[in-house]
Scaffold this motif. Structure first.
Motif, mmCIF file in Angstrom:
data_model
loop_
_atom_site.group_PDB
_atom_site.id
_atom_site.type_symbol
_atom_site.label_atom_id
_atom_site.label_comp_id
_atom_site.label_asym_id
_atom_site.label_seq_id
_atom_site.Cartn_x
_atom_site.Cartn_y
_atom_site.Cartn_z
ATOM 1 N N UNK A 123 82.844 -35.597 92.441
ATOM 2 C CA UNK A 123 82.789 -34.607 93.519
ATOM 3 C C UNK A 123 83.150 -35.243 94.856
ATOM 4 N N UNK A 124 82.794 -36.496 95.047
ATOM 5 C CA UNK A 124 83.050 -37.171 96.321
ATOM 6 C C UNK A 124 84.472 -37.693 96.470
ATOM 7 N N UNK A 140 75.061 -37.233 85.666
ATOM 8 C CA UNK A 140 74.969 -36.706 87.029
ATOM 9 C C UNK A 140 75.604 -37.668 88.026
ATOM 10 N N UNK A 141 75.415 -38.977 87.810
ATOM 11 C CA UNK A 141 76.034 -39.959 88.698
ATOM 12 C C UNK A 141 77.554 -39.858 88.621
ATOM 13 N N UNK A 142 78.103 -39.751 87.394
ATOM 14 C CA UNK A 142 79.559 -39.605 87.227
ATOM 15 C C UNK A 142 80.054 -38.346 87.927
ATOM 16 N N UNK A 143 79.325 -37.246 87.756
ATOM 17 C CA UNK A 143 79.720 -35.986 88.380
ATOM 18 C C UNK A 143 79.710 -36.112 89.901
ATOM 19 N N UNK A 199 82.377 -31.329 82.939
ATOM 20 C CA UNK A 199 83.297 -30.268 83.357
ATOM 21 C C UNK A 199 82.526 -29.082 83.933
ATOM 22 N N UNK A 200 81.454 -28.692 83.298
ATOM 23 C CA UNK A 200 80.646 -27.561 83.778
ATOM 24 C C UNK A 200 80.049 -27.862 85.143
ATOM 25 N N UNK A 201 79.526 -29.057 85.327
ATOM 26 C CA UNK A 201 78.933 -29.427 86.615
ATOM 27 C C UNK A 201 79.980 -29.452 87.724
#
Length: 167
Positions: free
Chosen positions: A134-135, A127-130, A162-164
């Motif tokens: 995103x940012x 989640x942190x990587x995602x 990829x899904x996130x």
């Protein structure tokens, strides 16, 4: 060695290689003896091998709030995921560069309280990587996404990220 420069990982249930950094000394002073430092944002293979041999599966990472901290966290996350360990990340507010800065600005007990609150809000490394991706602006996001997934061993981790990102 610049003392306040070293980020660290909070590890449950074992004492792993204390590093001579001010951040680690502060954590040990609070009774958090399961803390290691990794120098110059580089989590190294020796530290990884010790973690693997110890049987630890969950690693909590608290990076410095700078580019080196982010880059080191990215590398540490995929090194841990590739070795079947579960990374979690908790960051201090942007106003604090690292644990030493938090300690200096707030004092011992208040800094410890803030640190514990941040630890309690840890998020999964994927989640942190995602969130990191995103940012980024769109052009850098694609480039960095391809870079990150190229370094992940397990397809399931690539698929989750990829899904996130597509949501």
């Amino acid at each position: 060695m610049p003392l306040a420069y070293l980020p660290f990982a909070y590890l449950h249930q074992t004492q792993i290689m204390p590093s001579p950094s001010i951040d680690v000394y502060i954590a040990h002073g609070w009774g958090l003896n399961n803390v290691i430092g990794y120098v110059n944002s580089s989590f190294n293979n020796n530290q990884l091998q010790v973690l693997k041999q110890s049987g630890i599966k969950q690693i909590y990472i608290n990076p410095d709030n700078d580019l080196g901290g982010k880059n080191g966290t990215i590398k540490m996350i995929y090194d841990l995921l590739n070795n079947k360990m579960q990374p979690f990340v908790f960051c201090l507010d942007d106003q604090y560069k690292d644990l030493n800065d938090l300690f200096v600005k707030l004092g011992g007990e208040e800094a410890k309280k803030v640190f514990q609150e941040q630890f309690n809000s840890s998020i999964n490394g994927i989640d942190w990587l995602t969130n990191y991706l995103i940012n980024l602006d769109k052009n850098n996001r694609v480039k960095e996404f391809l870079n990150i997934i190229s370094k992940l061993t397990y397809q399931e981790h690539k698929t989750i990220i990829a899904t996130k990102l597509l949501k």
